[in-house]
Design a protein around this motif. Structure first.
Motif, mmCIF file in Angstrom:
data_model
loop_
_atom_site.group_PDB
_atom_site.id
_atom_site.type_symbol
_atom_site.label_atom_id
_atom_site.label_comp_id
_atom_site.label_asym_id
_atom_site.label_seq_id
_atom_site.Cartn_x
_atom_site.Cartn_y
_atom_site.Cartn_z
ATOM 1 N N THR A 171 24.564 33.273 39.310
ATOM 2 C CA THR A 171 25.391 33.267 38.143
ATOM 3 C C THR A 171 26.795 33.434 38.720
ATOM 4 O O THR A 171 27.249 34.286 39.489
ATOM 5 C CB THR A 171 25.248 34.784 37.290
ATOM 6 N N HIS A 172 27.712 32.434 38.148
ATOM 7 C CA HIS A 172 28.892 32.370 38.579
ATOM 8 C C HIS A 172 29.944 32.607 37.327
ATOM 9 O O HIS A 172 29.551 32.348 36.002
ATOM 10 C CB HIS A 172 29.343 31.147 39.263
ATOM 11 N N GLN A 173 31.345 32.879 37.547
ATOM 12 C CA GLN A 173 32.218 32.764 36.104
ATOM 13 C C GLN A 173 33.290 31.600 36.563
ATOM 14 O O GLN A 173 33.707 31.652 37.411
ATOM 15 C CB GLN A 173 32.952 34.232 36.185
ATOM 16 N N LEU A 174 33.459 30.947 35.660
ATOM 17 C CA LEU A 174 34.552 29.730 35.343
ATOM 18 C C LEU A 174 35.649 30.247 34.302
ATOM 19 O O LEU A 174 35.572 30.731 33.487
ATOM 20 C CB LEU A 174 33.644 28.630 35.018
ATOM 21 N N ALA A 175 36.782 29.623 34.899
ATOM 22 C CA ALA A 175 37.947 29.829 34.099
ATOM 23 C C ALA A 175 38.991 28.634 34.310
ATOM 24 O O ALA A 175 38.895 28.226 35.567
ATOM 25 C CB ALA A 175 38.689 31.262 34.107
ATOM 26 N N VAL A 176 39.746 28.224 33.415
ATOM 27 C CA VAL A 176 40.784 27.248 33.373
ATOM 28 C C VAL A 176 41.936 27.790 33.031
ATOM 29 O O VAL A 176 42.208 28.633 32.175
ATOM 30 C CB VAL A 176 40.553 25.883 32.950
#
Length: 204
Positions: free
Chosen positions: A136-141
């Motif tokens: 599991t990873h966390q993405l953000a822009v």
């Protein structure tokens, strides 16, 4: 004619100048701004009317756009969806974002994976990723300015990457003698020793 000359003389004189008049030797009336001894008389002038300058003033300076004019109403990740599960044995993924309004001049997009920037920021909202570890990873822009300061940022969005382990790959497709050293899941160190043929000895 004399009155016309008087008007022209008065118009050409400064507002603070004084006007004198006298009769010359030939009987002509003369107007001058220089005092003359003898029969010269000082003419009392009425105060002149003020006149606004006809030169137009420069237009007011246009203020640069305020920070609110360069703000964004919306920034979000289009692909993948929140809490998405990606099945890719190579760990590859393409992230796509969008903003409203479109990106302003001097601003750029930046992708964060687990809180760390991936590559350089740019004008494109599409980010190809490779070899993401399973889990599991966390993405953000983010939208950043020319100095790299964050102007807008999406909330962290979870992503689940599924990649088959080497053991799982060997179960699905067992290693053959020729696969060792060729397939990643079949290293040479695990290659079994070749069976030696026992020579046939006839029984006597």
């Amino acid at each position: 004619m004399r009155y016309l000359l008087l008007c022209l003389l008065l118009a050409s004189l400064p507002a603070a100048a004084q006007v004198y008049t006298y009769i010359d030797a030939e009987g002509n009336r003369v107007f001058t701004d220089k005092p003359r001894q003898g029969n010269a008389e000082l003419i009392q002038l009425a105060p002149s009317n003020g006149m606004h300058s006809l030169i137009s003033e420069p237009p007011p300076a246009v203020a640069p756009p305020s920070a609110s004019a360069l703000s964004y109403q919306m920034l979000r990740i289009l692909v993948p969806q929140p809490d998405a599960t990606i099945r890719d044995n190579a760990g590859n993924l393409i992230v796509t974002a969008t903003s409203e309004p479109a990106l302003h001049s001097g601003h750029s997009f930046r992708l964060l994976l687990d809180g760390q920037a991936t590559g350089e920021s740019g004008r494109s909202p599409v980010f190809p990723l490779e070899n993401i570890d399973r889990g599991t990873h966390q993405l953000a822009v983010e939208i950043v300015d020319a100095q790299g300061r964050t102007l807008e940022r999406t909330p962290n969005q979870p992503l689940h990457m599924l990649r088959s382990s080497l053991a799982q790959k060997r179960l699905v497709r067992p290693c053959k003698q020729d696969d060792y050293g060729v397939r990643l899941e079949c290293p040479l160190k695990d290659k079994p020793a070749a069976k030696q043929d026992i020579p046939f000895v006839p029984f006597i």
